[in-house]
Design a protein around this motif. Structure first.
Motif, mmCIF file in Angstrom:
data_model
loop_
_atom_site.group_PDB
_atom_site.id
_atom_site.type_symbol
_atom_site.label_atom_id
_atom_site.label_comp_id
_atom_site.label_asym_id
_atom_site.label_seq_id
_atom_site.Cartn_x
_atom_site.Cartn_y
_atom_site.Cartn_z
ATOM 1 N N ILE A 16 0.865 -1.178 0.000
ATOM 2 C CA ILE A 16 0.000 0.000 0.000
ATOM 3 C C ILE A 16 0.903 1.230 0.000
ATOM 4 C CG2 ILE A 16 -1.787 1.277 1.233
ATOM 5 C CD1 ILE A 16 -2.692 -1.316 2.475
ATOM 6 N N LEU A 17 0.693 2.110 -0.973
ATOM 7 C CA LEU A 17 1.471 3.336 -1.106
ATOM 8 C C LEU A 17 0.658 4.521 -0.608
ATOM 9 C CD1 LEU A 17 2.991 2.766 -4.665
ATOM 10 C CD2 LEU A 17 4.027 2.255 -2.459
ATOM 11 N N GLU A 18 1.374 5.502 -0.099
ATOM 12 C CA GLU A 18 0.701 6.652 0.495
ATOM 13 C C GLU A 18 0.113 7.576 -0.557
ATOM 14 O OE1 GLU A 18 1.667 10.266 3.676
ATOM 15 O OE2 GLU A 18 3.278 9.014 2.858
ATOM 16 N N GLY A 19 0.834 7.803 -1.659
ATOM 17 C CA GLY A 19 0.403 8.762 -2.665
ATOM 18 C C GLY A 19 -0.280 8.107 -3.849
ATOM 19 N N MET A 20 -0.360 8.898 -4.922
ATOM 20 C CA MET A 20 -0.981 8.437 -6.161
ATOM 21 C C MET A 20 0.082 7.749 -7.020
ATOM 22 S SD MET A 20 -3.568 8.189 -8.073
ATOM 23 C CE MET A 20 -3.801 7.725 -9.776
ATOM 24 N N GLY A 21 0.239 6.464 -6.852
ATOM 25 C CA GLY A 21 1.226 5.710 -7.609
ATOM 26 C C GLY A 21 2.614 5.724 -7.012
ATOM 27 N N ASP A 22 2.873 6.566 -6.022
ATOM 28 C CA ASP A 22 4.185 6.624 -5.384
ATOM 29 C C ASP A 22 4.005 7.152 -3.964
ATOM 30 O OD1 ASP A 22 3.465 9.162 -5.927
ATOM 31 O OD2 ASP A 22 5.276 9.734 -7.024
ATOM 32 N N GLY A 23 5.104 7.337 -3.292
ATOM 33 C CA GLY A 23 5.050 7.835 -1.918
ATOM 34 C C GLY A 23 5.555 6.807 -0.930
ATOM 35 N N ASN A 24 5.346 7.077 0.318
ATOM 36 C CA ASN A 24 5.800 6.171 1.373
ATOM 37 C C ASN A 24 5.043 4.845 1.323
ATOM 38 O OD1 ASN A 24 7.515 8.160 2.305
ATOM 39 N ND2 ASN A 24 5.993 8.971 3.739
ATOM 40 N N VAL A 25 5.743 3.770 1.651
ATOM 41 C CA VAL A 25 5.139 2.445 1.692
ATOM 42 C C VAL A 25 4.512 2.258 3.068
ATOM 43 C CG1 VAL A 25 5.531 -0.026 1.468
ATOM 44 C CG2 VAL A 25 6.815 1.565 0.026
ATOM 45 N N LEU A 26 3.191 2.236 3.099
ATOM 46 C CA LEU A 26 2.486 2.068 4.376
ATOM 47 C C LEU A 26 2.435 0.608 4.810
ATOM 48 C CD1 LEU A 26 -0.504 4.513 3.759
ATOM 49 C CD2 LEU A 26 1.702 4.992 4.825
ATOM 50 N N TYR A 27 2.373 -0.298 3.847
ATOM 51 C CA TYR A 27 2.303 -1.729 4.172
ATOM 52 C C TYR A 27 2.936 -2.517 3.036
ATOM 53 C CZ TYR A 27 0.380 -6.454 4.521
ATOM 54 O OH TYR A 27 0.248 -7.804 4.577
ATOM 55 N N HIS A 28 3.689 -3.556 3.408
ATOM 56 C CA HIS A 28 4.286 -4.455 2.421
ATOM 57 C C HIS A 28 4.175 -5.881 2.956
ATOM 58 C CE1 HIS A 28 6.880 -6.000 -0.717
ATOM 59 N NE2 HIS A 28 6.975 -4.795 -1.231
ATOM 60 N N SER A 29 3.642 -6.776 2.131
ATOM 61 C CA SER A 29 3.405 -8.146 2.576
ATOM 62 C C SER A 29 4.672 -8.987 2.628
ATOM 63 C CB SER A 29 2.390 -8.822 1.654
ATOM 64 O OG SER A 29 2.885 -8.878 0.327
ATOM 65 N N LYS B 294 14.415 10.965 3.980
ATOM 66 C CA LYS B 294 13.487 11.605 3.047
ATOM 67 C C LYS B 294 13.297 13.077 3.386
ATOM 68 C CE LYS B 294 8.974 11.036 0.927
ATOM 69 N NZ LYS B 294 7.736 10.214 0.860
ATOM 70 N N GLU B 295 13.208 13.396 4.673
ATOM 71 C CA GLU B 295 13.066 14.794 5.067
ATOM 72 C C GLU B 295 14.287 15.608 4.688
ATOM 73 O OE1 GLU B 295 12.253 14.778 9.189
ATOM 74 O OE2 GLU B 295 10.146 14.154 8.975
ATOM 75 N N SER B 296 15.495 15.016 4.843
ATOM 76 C CA SER B 296 16.713 15.733 4.459
ATOM 77 C C SER B 296 16.737 15.990 2.950
ATOM 78 C CB SER B 296 17.941 14.930 4.890
ATOM 79 O OG SER B 296 17.987 13.676 4.231
ATOM 80 N N ARG B 297 16.301 15.008 2.165
ATOM 81 C CA ARG B 297 16.254 15.221 0.720
ATOM 82 C C ARG B 297 15.266 16.315 0.349
ATOM 83 N NH1 ARG B 297 16.466 9.455 0.465
ATOM 84 N NH2 ARG B 297 14.197 9.395 0.082
ATOM 85 N N LEU B 298 14.147 16.349 1.038
ATOM 86 C CA LEU B 298 13.168 17.399 0.764
ATOM 87 C C LEU B 298 13.713 18.775 1.141
ATOM 88 C CD1 LEU B 298 9.864 15.690 1.992
ATOM 89 C CD2 LEU B 298 10.578 16.091 -0.372
#
Length: 549
Positions: free
Chosen positions: A285-298, A314-318
């Protein structure tokens, strides 16, 4: 009476259209499409899923290769699309992504097994497929989604929001023609997707009465009385036996379409599968629309410490990206200010220069585009002036195009008059030119008679001065063509005669050197023609051989 009826009908029609538009605008809509190469079977699966999501989907949506995901997102906003169902095919298998617009989340499923509509229908003994079923949205039924787990709740919420919600107090039973069943298996962690056609039949009556209630009347040619059909139920197939029980019998709150389905009467609800079937496995499950943080991975699990480190990176890159963007904006502003300052200084300098030179208006300022032409004209003037000083005459007009002709002071300028050439002054094209490097003339540029000779050339005009020049050359070069030794070599000084005039020492026309070798210009033999005597040559030119001492 008729007018008032028509008026009420128009108002009722307008009210119904407005209500339909409002209802249609508030329900969720779904785009079902594919990305990349998927093959024929997966393409048919995409079309079957569009049939499931009817009528709130684009049944004829065209997805081209050059279309990107952001193109679909851009179009989805004005059309009111709320969900995407995207199918892709890879080497490992078939995947399906369910995305919520506009900012996610995105659920990624792996399609373990699937069956198309045509395969499901062909396996049924009694098929039930008609177009009236797809005029209304299907009824969603979720099973076993109450287990513990945030990803299970999120998955259930996603499926619920893909279909319109119903109000049990206002819904019409005749609008329920289909059913979508989604079942979750906690042991295998698989999701079963099924699609059914719904049918309601009355119960509590014999099979013969039910047969009479149908649109197709039974064949009673072999019966003597109708009571045989009602009491015995003869001439009926075994497949028409009732399969109803307590699990599917209910009391109808409304009148349902079909003969015998009355309100407050018991009827049986029967389901007929029409496909497609799918067995899904949730991957991530991804947080955004097609990308973003991985909320869940089986397949991949991370501890809290690892998640914090990932979030920190990720915050440092931003932050770095924001800082770079800020610096770029500052550089753009600084360059623009510097450019404006330089432009202002340039304008001020031009203004001061004009005021100093006394040029107040812009009309008097010379066009900068004419500077190159002016420089070329000045160079042409210098070359023309140098020619006047060296030669002592005015140059021709076509010799220096950019130069102006110099006129003597006190005389008005006259138009240029083309000078006529005297007859015989220029040799014909079929005649040979006269060339010599040993011509004994006076100063260069000196005129002979009325015409002038060209410097360094052996050409002369047919005039009085030309005659004198010819006589002078006759005395010096009368017998220059006599050879005593090797070809072209003279034994004495130039112009000295060794024998009688015109007499050769050897045989006529015989050369002492290699045959065909000439010492002068090609085609002329010394001694083969008569010596040039004291007559003025006007029609023919001749070659003059310079002697060697």
């Amino acid at each position: 009476m008729g007018k008032s009826k028509t008026k009420y009908q128009k108002k009722a029609r307008e009210a119904a259209n407005n209500l339909a538009e409002e209802t249609y605008g508030h329900v969720p809509h779904t785009f079902v499409f594919h990305r990349g190469q998927i093959g024929k079977n997966v393409g048919q699966l995409v079309m079957d899923m569009r049939r499931v999501m009817e009528p709130y989907t684009a049944i004829s949506l065209k997805a081209r290769k050059k279309n990107l995901l952001k193109d679909f997102v851009t179009v989805a906003g004005p059309l009111g699309v709320t969900h995407f169902s995207i199918f892709t095919k890879t080497e490992s298998g078939i995947n399906m992504r369910l995305a919520r617009l506009p900012k996610g989340p995105t659920l990624c499923f792996h399609v373990a097994k699937y069956t198309l509509i045509k395969d499901v229908v062909s396996s049924l003994k009694r098929q039930r497929m008609h177009e009236q079923q797809f005029t209304h949205h299907p009824l969603l039924v979720l099973n076993n989604f109450g287990t513990v787990g945030m990803h299970i709740k999120l998955m259930a919420t996603m499926f619920q929001n893909m279909f319109p919600s119903i109000n049990v107090h206002q819904i019409s039973l005749n609008s329920i023609k289909r059913c979508v069943l989604i079942n979750y298996d906690p042991v295998s962690q698989e999701v079963e997707f099924r699609h059914y056609s719904l049918k309601v039949v009355p119960v509590g009556m014999s099979r013969g009465v039910k047969k009479l209630m149908q649109e197709k009347f039974p064949n009673m040619s072999k019966l003597e009385d109708i009571s045989e059909l009602l009491m015995k139920g003869v001439n009926l197939s075994e497949s028409e036996a009732e399969q109803d029980g307590d699990h599917n019998i209910t009391e109808l709150p409304q009148v349902y379409s079909g003969r015998g389905n009355m309100a407050s009467q018991q009827s049986a609800v029967r389901l007929t599968e029409i496909g497609p079937r799918m067995t899904l496995q949730l991957v991530k499950i991804l947080e955004g629309m097609g990308d973003g943080n991985v909320l869940y991975h089986s397949m991949v699990t991370k501890t809290e410490k690892e998640l914090k480190e990932i979030l920190k990176r990720k915050e440092s890159r931003l932050k770095e990206k924001t800082e770079r963007k800020r610096k770029q904006e500052e550089n753009i502003v600084r360059k623009k200010e510097k450019l404006d300052e330089n432009k202002k200084k340039s304008l001020e300098g031009i203004k001061r220069k004009r005021q100093k030179e006394g040029k107040a208006s812009d009309d008097e300022v010379e066009d900068p585009g004419k500077q190159d032409e002016q420089v070329a004209a000045d160079e042409s003037e210098d070359e023309a002036e140098y020619y006047r000083q060296a030669v002592g005459e005015e140059p021709d007009e076509d010799m220096f195009p950019g130069a102006k002709r110099k006129h003597s002071s006190g005389k008005p300028p006259r138009p240029f008059k083309k000078r006529k050439m005297s007859p015989g002054s220029a040799p014909p094209k079929d005649k040979q030119t006269f060339k010599t490097s040993d011509r004994r003339t006076s100063d260069k540029g000196k005129r002979f008679g009325d015409k002038k000779t060209v410097e360094g050339k052996g050409r002369f005009n047919k005039s009085e001065g030309g005659k004198k020049f010819a006589k002078k050359g006759e005395r010096e070069n009368r017998f220059a063509g006599k050879r005593t030794g090797a070809p072209g070599k003279r034994t004495g000084a130039p112009g000295k005669r060794t024998g009688a005039p015109g007499k050769r020492t050897g045989a006529p026309g015989k050369r002492t050197g290699a045959p065909g070798k000439r010492t002068g210009a090609p085609g002329n033999k010394f001694g083969a023609k008569k010596a040039f005597k004291g007559r003025a040559v006007g029609k023919k030119d001749f070659k003059h051989k310079k002697g060697k001492s």
